[in-house]
Design an enzyme around this catalytic site. Structure first.
Site, short mmCIF file in Angstrom:
data_model
loop_
_atom_site.label_atom_id
_atom_site.label_comp_id
_atom_site.label_asym_id
_atom_site.label_seq_id
_atom_site.Cartn_x
_atom_site.Cartn_y
_atom_site.Cartn_z
N GLU A 79 0.80 -1.23 0.00
CA GLU A 79 0.00 0.00 0.00
C GLU A 79 0.83 1.29 0.00
O GLU A 79 0.73 2.11 0.90
CB GLU A 79 -0.95 0.00 1.21
CG GLU A 79 -1.93 -1.15 1.14
CD GLU A 79 -2.91 -1.18 2.32
OE1 GLU A 79 -4.11 -1.24 2.06
OE2 GLU A 79 -2.45 -1.12 3.49
C1 ACM Z 1 -2.24 -5.47 3.89
O1 ACM Z 1 -3.34 -5.88 4.28
N1 ACM Z 1 -2.12 -4.24 3.45
C2 ACM Z 1 -1.07 -6.31 3.89
#
Ligand code: ACM
Length: 694
Positions: free
Chosen positions: A308
């Protein structure tokens, strides 16, 4: 003359009671024998082969848990009830794929547990304890012959100590629970935007400024690692980089891609802070930091996160953009790959294998990194085809509040992985369940992990063909009780929390409501009301289990309803219909219960609709035109409420940060949503009753 009827009857009974076991995970092979081994106060364990202190303490723990299971004080007699026999020591640092197999032979004369390594004995001891039951003669283990070994070498649980810090005692009892269901890896998510949770000797400002005082000292972490080792469990740390790093920047703003100021974030979702991968000092820092952590965690693997990355800070930083130009780096993903290559060199130099979330998959990275798939099973198969080892977490997110059956149905080797060649398939090491802790405090952690975790543990351990969900649910119930013996609090803590919510009100009525509701699923809670890291998690949504067994069984019963079953369903529905009146005084007296009014009223109306449907059915009458259609439509609106105006800005902020367009965000935030973040889970059953009239 022997009466013939009872004999026949006994035959039928014997058939009906074909031996079943309650074991979870189910062993690879099990055969029941004749008779039983009595468990009494003289129970004694003897180590007959290779011996080590770890086996002695495991034996002592077994006796202690047997005492708790039976209530019988144990004063070991002279003869061994159970012998433990292994050949040699396990490795000093537990390795992936180390032999965990064991055999267990139980006869009325005694039990013999054998394994190549102490690790296998640890697994077998858990099986032995799960076999203990009470029969007409007392406590006993049935005569049985078991040969068992795991299907996957990597069987993990991720606990997120970043969003909410989880004290040592909480970790320890969950390690005990993990051991009880034969998991072998604890993945600790130790840093995130909302907290940096471990003492850094190299850079103390990391934990001093980034943790709000809530972090593990290195000494405590060594204690956790040793505690896990005693139980045959590895511990790997995750330091999420280059995103999810706001908490690092309070003490070390020089690492960041933008000047800040930074704070320990108090809201959930992905934040913008990113490590600057273009400056040499950053790698000097990471080298020292990782060197320190590599010593603290003896495991061979080191998790660098990598998920992310919102590239805003990189895009807006002129020096970083110039670096991209100069080095011909195409985009943020390619820049992250550069960062990962540098990280890989550091991690490798400190003797570790690097692993990261599936975003780190990039053609520029060598094949000795491990891909941790969270976004889908597809990336795991793709990684395996390209030569990377991998593990699966997609499908095993415990924070999404899905039922045990949904997790149970996910197999690391299914989907595209099923088409892998044997060589490629070997690269899939196993899986990890994840508990992200946005909505999890230490008080309710056990309730979020267990008992669903036991079903996932079975998926990782047991043969691939172990897929029957009915059998899983039956044994999950037994496993849930069994896990309490290991000190977990998912059951024992539930009632006190409900009592707190009921306050001076009626606990029984609250309990009735609590039994049929579940927390909102997936990420729906993120926009339901303003949540901060210190928002109390003391509402009904926090207390109720992710899966309502009452609702599950009701919905099933209704699906198979025959005339004989109708009176039972009627009385259940009547109790639910009348519960709102019983709960009303509680809703007025308790600030924590007040929000439940629409839910309680919704349950009452749902049950009333179900009763009406049963009336038509029993009287053989057709309902008026459109009655079914209108009732189904009404069902969909029960217990929905608009978000209050004061919560709208929060909802918009969360959604727009995650790149939803403003128009879509506005629509989502304006839509009515389940009151008190609860779903009334008998709805499918009521729908079944209504549709039967169509
Ligand atoms: C995640 O759930 N961003 C690893």
């Amino acid at each position: 003359m022997k009466p013939i009827v009872p004999l026949l009857f006994a035959g039928v009974l014997a058939f009906a009671q074909a031996p079943q076991h309650d074991l979870m995970p189910a062993p690879a092979s099990l055969t029941f024998g004749e008779g039983r081994l009595a468990i009494d106060g003289g129970f004694r364990v003897a180590v007959t082969g290779y011996d080590e202190p770890r086996l002695r303490s495991a034996a002592a723990r077994l006796v202690e848990r047997l005492q708790r299971r039976t209530g019988i004080p144990m004063r070991p007699g002279s003869a061994a009830t159970l012998t433990l026999e292994c050949q040699r020591a396990s490795l000093p640092v537990q390795a992936v794929g180390e032999d965990e197999s064991y055999t267990l032979e139980v006869t009325s004369a005694g039990a013999r547990l054998r394994a190549p390594l102490p690790l296998g004995l640890l697994r077998g001891l858990e099986t032995f304890l799960q076999l203990v039951r009470l029969d007409a003669q007392g406590f006993a283990v049935p005569a049985v012959s078991i040969r068992d070994q795991p299907r996957f070498a990597w069987r993990g649980l991720l606990i997120d100590a970043g969003r909410h810090f989880m004290p040592l005692a909480v970790l320890k009892r969950n390690i005990d629970g993990m051991a009880a269901v034969k998991l072998n890896l604890l993945h600790l998510h130790l840093s995130d935007d909302q907290g940096f949770r471990i003492e850094s000797k190299a850079f103390p400002k990391l934990h001093q400024f980034g943790s709000n005082g809530q972090f593990y000292t290195q000494e405590q972490m060594r204690e956790i690692v040793a505690y896990a080792r005693e139980r045959g469990i590895r511990v790997i740390p995750e330091f999420d980089m280059p995103g999810h790093t706001s908490s690092w920047f309070l003490g070390h703003p020089e690492l960041a891609s933008a000047p800040g100021p930074y704070r320990v974030e108090r809201t959930w979702g992905v934040h913008y802070g990113l490590i600057d991968p273009t400056r040499e000092e950053v790698y000097q820092f990471l080298d020292r930091f990782i060197g320190d952590m590599a010593q603290l965690f003896p495991d061979a693997y080191f998790h660098i996160g990598g998920d992310e990355v919102l590239p805003r800070q990189w895009n807006e930083n002129a020096a970083i953009q110039a670096f991209l130009q100069k080095n011909g780096i195409r985009d943020a993903h390619a820049l992250q790959a550069c960062f990962n290559r540098r990280l890989l060199a550091i991690v490798t130099r400190h003797g570790k294998r690097m692993m990261g979330w599936d975003e780190i998959l990039h053609p520029d990275l060598p094949k000795d990194i491990v891909i941790h798939s969270w976004r889908g099973a597809k990336s795991l198969a793709a990684a395996a085809r390209q030569g990377y080892q991998g593990i699966l977490s997609w499908g095993y997110y415990l924070d999404l509040m899905r039922p045990a059956s949904a997790h149970y149905a996910v197999d690391p080797m299914s989907g595209e992985a099923a088409a892998l060649s044997p060589e490629e398939a070997k690269r899939i090491l196993g899986g990890e369940a994840c508990l992200w802790s946005e909505y999890v405090s230490p008080e309710i952690l056990d309730g979020r992990i267990w008992p669903r975790m036991a079903a996932i543990a079975e998926r990782f351990w047991s043969p691939a063909a172990t897929t029957d969900a009915d059998s899983m649910y039956r044994r999950l119930e037994a496993a849930s009780r069994h896990l309490e013996l290991s000190g977990l609090t998912h059951r024992s803590n539930y009632r006190p929390i409900l009592e707190r919510i009921a306050g001076p009100g009626n606990l029984a009525a609250l309990e009735t409501l609590a039994q049929v509701v579940e927390p909102l699923k997936e990420y729906a809670r993120s926009t339901a009301r303003p949540y901060y890291s210190d928002t109390p998690l003391n509402h009904l949504v926090d207390a109720v289990p992710p899966e309502s067994s009452t609702a599950r069984l009701f919905n099933r019963r209704v699906e198979r309803l025959n005339p004989a079953g109708i009176p039972g369903v009627r009385s259940t529905l009547a109790r639910w219909r009348d519960n709102h009146a019983r709960l009303l005084p509680t809703l007025e007296r308790s600030a924590l219960a007040a929000e439940l009014a629409p839910v309680s009223e919704g349950l009452s109306k749902m049950a009333a609709l179900g009763l009406e449907a049963l009336d038509y059915r029993e009287q053989g009458k057709r309902p008026p035109a459109d009655w079914v259609k209108n009732s189904l439509a009404l069902l969909d609106t029960l217990s929905l409420r608009p978000l209050p105006p004061e919560s709208q800005p929060f909802c918009m902020e969360i959604l727009t940060r995650h790149n939803r367009g403003e128009q879509q965000a506005r629509k989502t935030c304006a839509a009515p949503r389940p009151a008190a973040e609860l779903l009334i889970q008998i709805k499918p059953g009521i729908q079944t009753l209504l549709r039967a009239l169509e």
